[in-house]
Design a protein around this motif. Structure first.
Motif, PDB file in Angstrom:
ATOM      1  N   PRO A  68       0.858  -1.194   0.000  1.00 20.08           N
ATOM      2  CA  PRO A  68       0.000   0.000   0.000  1.00 20.08           C
ATOM      3  C   PRO A  68       0.893   1.243   0.000  1.00 20.08           C
ATOM      4  N   ASP A  69       0.315   2.387  -0.188  1.00 22.28           N
ATOM      5  CA  ASP A  69       1.084   3.638  -0.270  1.00 22.28           C
ATOM      6  C   ASP A  69       1.424   4.178   1.123  1.00 22.28           C
ATOM      7  N   ASP A  70       1.644   3.289   2.078  1.00 22.41           N
ATOM      8  CA  ASP A  70       1.897   3.685   3.464  1.00 22.41           C
ATOM      9  C   ASP A  70       3.376   3.797   3.803  1.00 22.41           C
ATOM     10  N   PHE A  71       4.251   3.498   2.839  1.00 19.32           N
ATOM     11  CA  PHE A  71       5.674   3.416   3.128  1.00 19.32           C
ATOM     12  C   PHE A  71       6.477   4.414   2.311  1.00 19.32           C
ATOM     13  N   ALA A  72       7.504   4.974   2.959  1.00 24.43           N
ATOM     14  CA  ALA A  72       8.448   5.847   2.274  1.00 24.43           C
ATOM     15  C   ALA A  72       9.561   4.957   1.734  1.00 24.43           C
ATOM     16  N   LEU A  73       9.736   4.991   0.421  1.00 25.51           N
ATOM     17  CA  LEU A  73      10.730   4.159  -0.256  1.00 25.51           C
ATOM     18  C   LEU A  73      11.692   5.036  -1.034  1.00 25.51           C
ATOM     19  N   ARG A  74      12.899   4.541  -1.199  1.00 24.46           N
ATOM     20  CA  ARG A  74      13.888   5.237  -2.011  1.00 24.46           C
ATOM     21  C   ARG A  74      14.432   4.242  -3.033  1.00 24.46           C
ATOM     22  N   VAL A  75      14.336   4.594  -4.307  1.00 24.80           N
ATOM     23  CA  VAL A  75      14.929   3.754  -5.339  1.00 24.80           C
ATOM     24  C   VAL A  75      16.437   3.790  -5.116  1.00 24.80           C
ATOM     25  N   LEU A  76      17.044   2.621  -5.038  1.00 23.68           N
ATOM     26  CA  LEU A  76      18.490   2.560  -4.835  1.00 23.68           C
ATOM     27  C   LEU A  76      19.247   2.358  -6.134  1.00 23.68           C
ATOM     28  N   ASP A  77      18.749   1.435  -6.955  1.00 27.80           N
ATOM     29  CA  ASP A  77      19.537   1.078  -8.125  1.00 27.80           C
ATOM     30  C   ASP A  77      18.728   0.156  -9.023  1.00 27.80           C
ATOM     31  N   TYR A  78      19.298  -0.078 -10.165  1.00 28.85           N
ATOM     32  CA  TYR A  78      18.818  -1.101 -11.090  1.00 28.85           C
ATOM     33  C   TYR A  78      19.953  -2.112 -11.130  1.00 28.85           C
ATOM     34  N   ALA A  79      19.926  -3.056 -10.208  1.00 27.96           N
ATOM     35  CA  ALA A  79      21.059  -3.946  -9.963  1.00 27.96           C
ATOM     36  C   ALA A  79      20.902  -5.274 -10.694  1.00 27.96           C
ATOM     37  N   ILE A  80      22.017  -5.774 -11.184  1.00 25.04           N
ATOM     38  CA  ILE A  80      22.044  -7.136 -11.716  1.00 25.04           C
ATOM     39  C   ILE A  80      22.613  -8.009 -10.605  1.00 25.04           C
ATOM     40  N   VAL A  81      21.783  -8.886 -10.076  1.00 21.28           N
ATOM     41  CA  VAL A  81      22.204  -9.752  -8.984  1.00 21.28           C
ATOM     42  C   VAL A  81      22.565 -11.125  -9.526  1.00 21.28           C
ATOM     43  N   LYS A  82      23.370 -11.841  -8.764  1.00 17.24           N
ATOM     44  CA  LYS A  82      23.799 -13.176  -9.162  1.00 17.24           C
ATOM     45  C   LYS A  82      22.578 -14.046  -9.448  1.00 17.24           C
ATOM     46  N   GLY A  83      22.612 -14.728 -10.578  1.00 16.75           N
ATOM     47  CA  GLY A  83      21.511 -15.598 -10.967  1.00 16.75           C
ATOM     48  C   GLY A  83      20.476 -14.927 -11.858  1.00 16.75           C
ATOM     49  N   LYS A  84      20.627 -13.620 -12.091  1.00 21.60           N
ATOM     50  CA  LYS A  84      19.699 -12.878 -12.952  1.00 21.60           C
ATOM     51  C   LYS A  84      20.467 -12.282 -14.124  1.00 21.60           C
ATOM     52  N   THR A  85      19.796 -12.181 -15.256  1.00 23.86           N
ATOM     53  CA  THR A  85      20.441 -11.564 -16.415  1.00 23.86           C
ATOM     54  C   THR A  85      19.941 -10.142 -16.646  1.00 23.86           C
ATOM     55  N   LEU A  86      18.745  -9.827 -16.157  1.00 22.32           N
ATOM     56  CA  LEU A  86      18.186  -8.483 -16.295  1.00 22.32           C
ATOM     57  C   LEU A  86      18.294  -7.737 -14.970  1.00 22.32           C
ATOM     58  N   PRO A  87      18.444  -6.415 -15.037  1.00 26.38           N
ATOM     59  CA  PRO A  87      18.514  -5.647 -13.793  1.00 26.38           C
ATOM     60  C   PRO A  87      17.205  -5.715 -13.009  1.00 26.38           C
ATOM     61  N   VAL A  88      17.348  -5.662 -11.702  1.00 29.73           N
ATOM     62  CA  VAL A  88      16.212  -5.677 -10.787  1.00 29.73           C
ATOM     63  C   VAL A  88      16.165  -4.305 -10.114  1.00 29.73           C
ATOM     64  N   THR A  89      15.006  -3.654 -10.128  1.00 28.09           N
ATOM     65  CA  THR A  89      14.874  -2.380  -9.431  1.00 28.09           C
ATOM     66  C   THR A  89      14.793  -2.679  -7.945  1.00 28.09           C
ATOM     67  N   TYR A  91      14.780  -1.058  -3.875  1.00 30.80           N
ATOM     68  CA  TYR A  91      14.372   0.088  -3.074  1.00 30.80           C
ATOM     69  C   TYR A  91      14.844  -0.079  -1.647  1.00 30.80           C
ATOM     70  N   GLU A  92      15.106   1.039  -1.006  1.00 34.80           N
ATOM     71  CA  GLU A  92      15.332   1.030   0.432  1.00 34.80           C
ATOM     72  C   GLU A  92      13.996   1.336   1.100  1.00 34.80           C
ATOM     73  N   LEU A  93      13.615   0.506   2.049  1.00 30.38           N
ATOM     74  CA  LEU A  93      12.434   0.796   2.862  1.00 30.38           C
ATOM     75  C   LEU A  93      12.897   1.737   3.960  1.00 30.38           C
ATOM     76  N   VAL A  94      12.460   2.983   3.885  1.00 33.65           N
ATOM     77  CA  VAL A  94      12.931   4.017   4.797  1.00 33.65           C
ATOM     78  C   VAL A  94      12.112   4.039   6.085  1.00 33.65           C
ATOM     79  N   ALA A  95      10.780   4.073   5.956  1.00 33.43           N
ATOM     80  CA  ALA A  95       9.914   4.144   7.135  1.00 33.43           C
ATOM     81  C   ALA A  95       8.458   4.088   6.695  1.00 33.43           C
ATOM     82  N   GLU A  96       7.591   3.961   7.675  1.00 35.96           N
ATOM     83  CA  GLU A  96       6.178   4.188   7.382  1.00 35.96           C
ATOM     84  C   GLU A  96       6.031   5.691   7.209  1.00 35.96           C
TER      85      GLU A  96
END
Length: 153
Positions: A68-89, A91-96
């Motif tokens: 729900p729109d109850d959380f403050a989020l910050r986009v961190l990156d479009y990261a390619i993690v081990k086991g994935k070929t496409l970047p994953v968006t 976010y940092e969960l900052v707070a309610e």
């Protein structure tokens, strides 16, 4: 770091959503209650990324789409993690949203604005915003990482 004579408990959390398998897995000789699946692996990778970004909780796009729109989020990156070929968006969960101070909310908005400038390929403007933000938050490793990424463009 100590507070009131007690050491601070530090933890890192990675949150992802999706289909998984959970239950007793194995044979009659060796049975283990566990959780497996690609979504579990991604959550584990997100947990590890907290160390790089200096964050405590990283959330995947899969989870953000269900929040729900109850959380403050910050986009961190479009990261390619081990086991994935496409970047994953990620976010940092900052707070309610009700628990975040007004100044923190403004800093968060500024950071998210820099992400929008990045998407629009307005890299110089994004760098300028982030360098100003770094003055306010000199220990924020996420800002440093994003500035480094922008300079590569």
């Amino acid at each position: 770091m100590e507070k009131n004579g007690k050491k601070e408990f530090k933890t890192r959390i990675g949150i992802n959503s999706g289909d998984i398998i959970v239950g007793n897995i194995g044979t009659d000789l060796r049975l283990s209650y566990t959780i497996i699946g690609d979504e579990v692996n991604l959550a584990s990778r997100l947990e590890s990324l907290n160390k790089t970004y200096g964050t405590k909780i990283i959330v995947s796009q899969n989870t953000v789409d269900q929040l729900p729109d109850d959380f403050a989020l910050r986009v961190l990156d479009y990261a390619i993690v081990k086991g994935k070929t496409l970047p994953v968006t990620i976010y940092e969960l900052v707070a309610e949203k009700g628990d975040i101070a007004a100044i923190e909310l403004e800093l968060l908005k500024t950071f998210n604005k820099s992400i929008e400038l990045y998407k629009e390929k307005r890299w110089d403007e994004a760098i300028e915003l982030l360098e100003d933000l770094l003055i306010e938050r000199p220990t924020d490793n996420s800002i440093r990482i994003f500035i480094k990424t922008l300079y590569s463009f």
